[in-house]
Design an enzyme around this catalytic site. Structure first.
Site, short mmCIF file in Angstrom:
data_model
loop_
_atom_site.label_atom_id
_atom_site.label_comp_id
_atom_site.label_asym_id
_atom_site.label_seq_id
_atom_site.Cartn_x
_atom_site.Cartn_y
_atom_site.Cartn_z
N GLY A 1 1.84 34.83 117.91
CA GLY A 1 1.29 34.35 119.17
C GLY A 1 2.37 34.00 120.16
O GLY A 1 2.11 33.89 121.36
N ASP B 1 -15.83 11.87 90.10
CA ASP B 1 -16.88 10.89 90.35
C ASP B 1 -16.38 9.78 91.26
O ASP B 1 -17.11 9.30 92.12
CB ASP B 1 -17.38 10.29 89.03
N GLY C 1 -11.26 9.23 86.46
CA GLY C 1 -12.12 10.39 86.70
C GLY C 1 -12.30 10.53 88.19
O GLY C 1 -13.23 10.00 88.79
N THR C 2 -11.37 11.25 88.82
CA THR C 2 -11.33 11.22 90.28
C THR C 2 -12.43 12.04 90.93
O THR C 2 -12.65 11.93 92.12
CB THR C 2 -9.95 11.67 90.80
N TYR D 1 0.01 10.48 82.24
CA TYR D 1 -0.28 11.91 82.20
C TYR D 1 -1.29 12.32 83.27
O TYR D 1 -2.03 11.49 83.80
CB TYR D 1 -0.78 12.35 80.81
#
Ligand code: ADP
Ligand code: MG
Ligand code: MG
Length: 874
Positions: free
Chosen positions: A102, A768, A765-766, A850
């Site tokens: 561009g 939920d 538990g990312t 971990y």
């Protein structure tokens, strides 16, 4: 000191990109190390910004500075802009800090007019060359600086060639070119209502201003937005004396990579054209020759070029993409930059450069974009085949890879198709756990609904199977077995192809290339493991996925979802029996049937993992997910269970919930039906004992999902502990096990200090946690999240890239509170973010033990973890 806006090529260096732009900084660097670069100067990005600060006017002070630099260039070369004896010609080249499409194209041969063209012809004794340069200049200036469509000029050129029966543009002689120049000037006059500017200084200032203006053209602005490039960087303008590749048979121009950009092979790769200028090579005007044949045509220039390519590579310590021109046997270098390359090439080159002691291992690791590894781990479509393929729709790129096959609209049909030896694509509105077998048998999965963490997306990623999810542009009619849109219908049995890396759906079967993990890949990954300082585990629900995870370098299982084991054809009846039981006694009977099956699953899992930790999550989904929905299965179930069909239907309705993701699921199931978790705990520990009797070291981690209040955890944990300890005592063995919880409800993060007292470990538990922190249903968010990202309300889909400001803060709080009451608590993460590079860096910096991700993302996670360490060692 007065502000300085202009820099000679002999005043800058490669580290001055923000001031001189990428092109300018490298031209200066090459000048500095003594390479043959035609002299010139760079008008800096600060001049561009000044232009915008001054209502789009180039201030006198800056014009003065430009004129001074021009004057010394003229003196240096003993030529003069517009001179009727020895004219100086210039190129005007835009150059932003980051190369951007561009931005304004280059203008060559600036300074030519009706009199200097004669002088040029005279000085070079080459009239044809002079007019060829003039016609090029008029076209480029008109198109690039004044916006006159290029085709108007190209039509004239084509007509001229055709009327004379010429094949290529080098056939045009000087008389032809003179005529063309006259016609070109007429076009200019007609379009602009003024004569073509004859005064070279006017030409120059108009060209410079056009470059400044191009910084803000819509295409460039959109590109900056897409790539997070700030709008206030500005572009530089390079003014350079011309050298000529169009001076006849001993001149030419070309481009070359110092190594092969698709394979990384250490061999010059490029093309050149004799008697040509500028973009002729890439424009495909004539077929260029391979760079190796330059050796025969101009041996001296070729040898020098080879020498310079290795100087440049050693200097920049990376593969270079070089533009050059040869003027009457004399070589000039016009540009160098780090070359773009495929993932395979990137890895091979980085490893070769380490082997040659040019860069070190850490640098090699930093040079590979973790997400790029996807390209290697999954099959992809052949780029040529892809170009000719027709896209019929675009959905979310839910799981990378390429797949083609005949479309089928339910899992059973896919399984049968596979049985007949067909390749099949499973097409569903959305998938559910019942579809697992069909997903296993399919080449790819296409859903009309659901987002990046929908069932289809998560499961497909786990399997390493390509998936396009949430493709809302199509209608999936499962009943009539067809896909519809406004302009097509695809019926069962017709072929489509899915690109899970782009989200594109193609009609027909597109040709694929295979996965190839090279020796260099292994070598690089060995270095990666040396530097990474966070453990990478994998989510795996069965021995097959676990084996794959180990192959990709996983150091344990971070999440084994037991419910997926329930969907096997020979188990689901017992599961349904358990769910539909009216009394505890009935339920215990059903659970007793499931126990040995679960136990065998865990034995197999422990064996594959061979001593590595295995984290097993107890039953999590709402129970109704396991129940049949169609009449046929309901009738069958009624027969098996000796119940009335109406009774079963009533129970199914009873179990139905308005909001199942926030309903009776996770540990809430065990509060009302403790015997379910009790059976699972038994199966885990009995499995562990059985495996350990076969000499396998086992370290089970029992994980309780969806805890929000410490008392929930305590009740369940005590029950499990008692069950497990009794078995261990009775067997007289020693099995080291731990019991912990998922942290996936905001309240669990807020009260993590209390919860930690009852937990040996946390696993964030990312998925939920993101769902509940934002209040976005992950199965429905696909409908609007795209717009959120488009409208910049959200930077990224938070189910894909951890939202560090919100969800990340909760994770951080969970970590800090958890450690405050139990300093050595083990902390991990098992959401989809465990395989996403920027999120991994965040988790590493939080000090988690971990991360865990689907098997195919394990190499990506390892690389990202190593990069996080190298950036911020501890
Ligand atoms: P791009 O950013 O599109 O590559 P460049 O500024 O590199 O644009 O210019 C394109 C081509 O124009 C160069 O590869 C080169 O062939 C030609 N060119 C640019 N400057 C000169 C010059 N001073 N002399 C001869 N050719 C030039
Ligand atoms: Mg270009
Ligand atoms: Mg270039």
């Amino acid at each position: 000191m007065e502000a300085k806006y202009v820099y000679g090529f002999n005043e800058g260096n490669k580290d001055m990109k923000s001031l001189l732009g990428g092109k300018g900084a490298n031209l200066a660097e090459m000048t500095k190390i003594g390479l043959p670069v035609p002299p010139g100067f760079t008008i800096s990005t600060s001049a561009c910004n000044d232009y915008y600060d001054n209502s789009e006017l180039i201030r006198d002070e800056i014009i003065k500075e430009i004129e001074n630099y021009l004057k010394s260039l003229e003196e240096n070369l003993n030529k003069k802009l517009g001179c009727s004896k020895n004219p100086l010609l210039l190129s005007v080249r835009s150059g932003a800090v980051f190369s951007m499409p561009g931005m304004m194209d280059t203008i060559l041969n600036l300074g030519l007019n009706d009199s200097s063209v004669l002088a040029l012809a005279n000085a070079t004794q080459n009239e044809r060359f002079a007019y060829d340069s003039y016609r090029r200049f008029i076209q480029m200036f008109s198109d690039v600086a004044m916006g006159i469509p290029k085709y108007k000029f190209e039509n004239v050129l084509d007509d001229a060639k055709e009327s004379k029966g010429y094949k290529i543009d080098t056939d045009l002689n000087s008389e032809d070119l003179k005529e063309i120049v006259t016609k070109y000037k007429a076009i200019y006059k007609k379009e602009i209502k003024q004569d073509f500017p004859q005064e070279p200084k006017d030409q120059l200032m108009l060209a410079i201003e056009a470059v400044f203006k191009s910084w803000n053209n819509p295409r460039a602005a959109v590109y900056r937005k897409l790539n997070d490039i700030p709008h206030n960087l500005g572009t530089a303008v390079n003014i350079q004396s011309m050298v000529f590749g169009n001076m006849g048979e001993s001149s030419g121009t070309g481009v070359a990579f110092t190594r092969n950009p698709s394979t990384g092979e250490n061999k010059l790769f490029g093309e050149f054209l004799i008697n040509a200028q500028g973009e002729d090579v890439v424009a495909g005007i004539r077929t260029p020759q391979d760079i190796s044949s330059l050796k025969n045509v101009m041996p001296k220039a070729y040898d020098e070029f080879v020498k310079i390519t290795s100087i440049l590579e050693n200097h920049y310590k990376d593969m270079q993409d070089i533009e050059f021109t040869i003027e009457r046997e004399q070589l000039y270098i016009l540009q160098t930059r780090n070359g773009k390359r495929t993932t395979t090439a990137a890895i091979n080159i980085a490893v070769d450069l380490v082997n040659d002691n040019i860069i070190d291992e850490k640098e090699a690791i930093m040079r590979i974009e973790p997400k790029q590894l996807d390209q290697l781990l999954h099959p992809s479509f052949e780029s040529k085949a892809l170009k000719n393929a027709t896209v019929i729709a675009k959905g979310l790129p839910a799981s990378p890879g390429a797949g083609s096959g005949k479309v089928y609209f339910n899992a059973q049909d896919v399984v049968e198709a596979k049985g007949r030896g067909e390749e099949a694509i499973l097409v569903r509105l959305e998938t559910s756990p019942e579809d697992i077998e069909g997903m296993v048998c399919a080449q790819g999965i296409l859903t009309a609904r659901g987002g990046m963490t929908s069932h289809a997306a998560v499961v497909a990623r786990g399997m390493g199977k390509c998936c396009v999810a949430g493709c809302s542009q199509i209608k999936v009619d499962e009943y009539n077995k067809e896909i519809r849109s406004d302009d097509f219908v695809i019926k069962e049995g017709e072929y489509i192809s899915l690109d899970g890396s782009s989200g594109c759906v193609y009609i027909g079967s597109v040709k694929k290339t295979d996965v190839a993990l090279t020796g260099s890949f292994e070598k690089l990954m060995n270095w990666v493991d040396k530097y990474k300082d966070i453990i990478v585990r994998s989510n795996a629900d069965n021995p097959r996925d676990a084996a794959m995870a180990i192959k990709f370098g996983a150091q344990g299982i971070g999440l084994c979802r037991t419910e997926h084991m329930f969907f096997d054809e020979d188990r689901i009846p017992a599961v349904r029996e358990m769910i539909l039981s009216n009394t505890l006694e009935q339920r215990l009977v059903a659970l007793e049937k499931l126990l040995p099956m679960q136990r065998e699953d865990f034995v197999a899992m422990f064996k594959v993992m061979d001593g590595k930790p295995v984290n097993i999550r107890l039953l999590d989904p709402p129970l109704h997910e396991f129940l049949p929905h169609d009449d046929e299965s309901i009738n069958h179930l009624a027969k098996v269970m000796g119940l009335q069909v109406s009774e079963i239907k009533r129970r199914i309705i009873d179990l139905d919930e308005f909001n199942p993701m926030l309903g009776h699921r996770g540990c809430r199931l065990a509060i009302t039906f403790p015997e379910i978790y009790e059976m699972q705990a038994k199966a885990i520990i009995q499995g562990a004992i059985e495996a350990s009797k076969e000499g396998i070291k086992v370290t089970p981690e029992i994980m309780i999902p969806l805890v929000g209040e410490v008392k929930e955890l305590k009740v369940i944990k005590d029950m499990i502990k008692e069950t497990v300890d009794n078995i261990i005592a009775a067997e007289g063995v020693n099995i080291p096990y731990t019991i912990g919880t998922m942290i996936e409800i905001p309240r669990a993060c807020l009260s993590a200090d209390e919860i930690a007292q009852e937990a040996d470990f946390f696993s964030f538990g990312t998925n939920d946690l993101t769902q509940m922190t934002f209040g976005y249903s992950r199965d429905d968010a696909g409908k609007f999240l795209g717009e959120y990202v488009n409208k910049e309300l959200l930077e990224k889909d938070p189910f894909e890239v951890l939202d560090q400001k919100g969800v990340g803060k909760l994770v951080k709080m969970g970590v800090q509170l958890g450690r405050s009451s139990k300093p050595n608590i083990k902390l991990g993460i098992c959401g989809e973010h465990g395989g996403e590079p920027s999120s991994i860096e965040f988790f590493y910096n939080l000090g988690l033990n971990y991360v865990s991700c689907s098997p195919f993302r394990v190499p990506i996670a390892r690389l990202a973890a190593a990069q996080a360490f190298i950036k911020n060692p501890r």
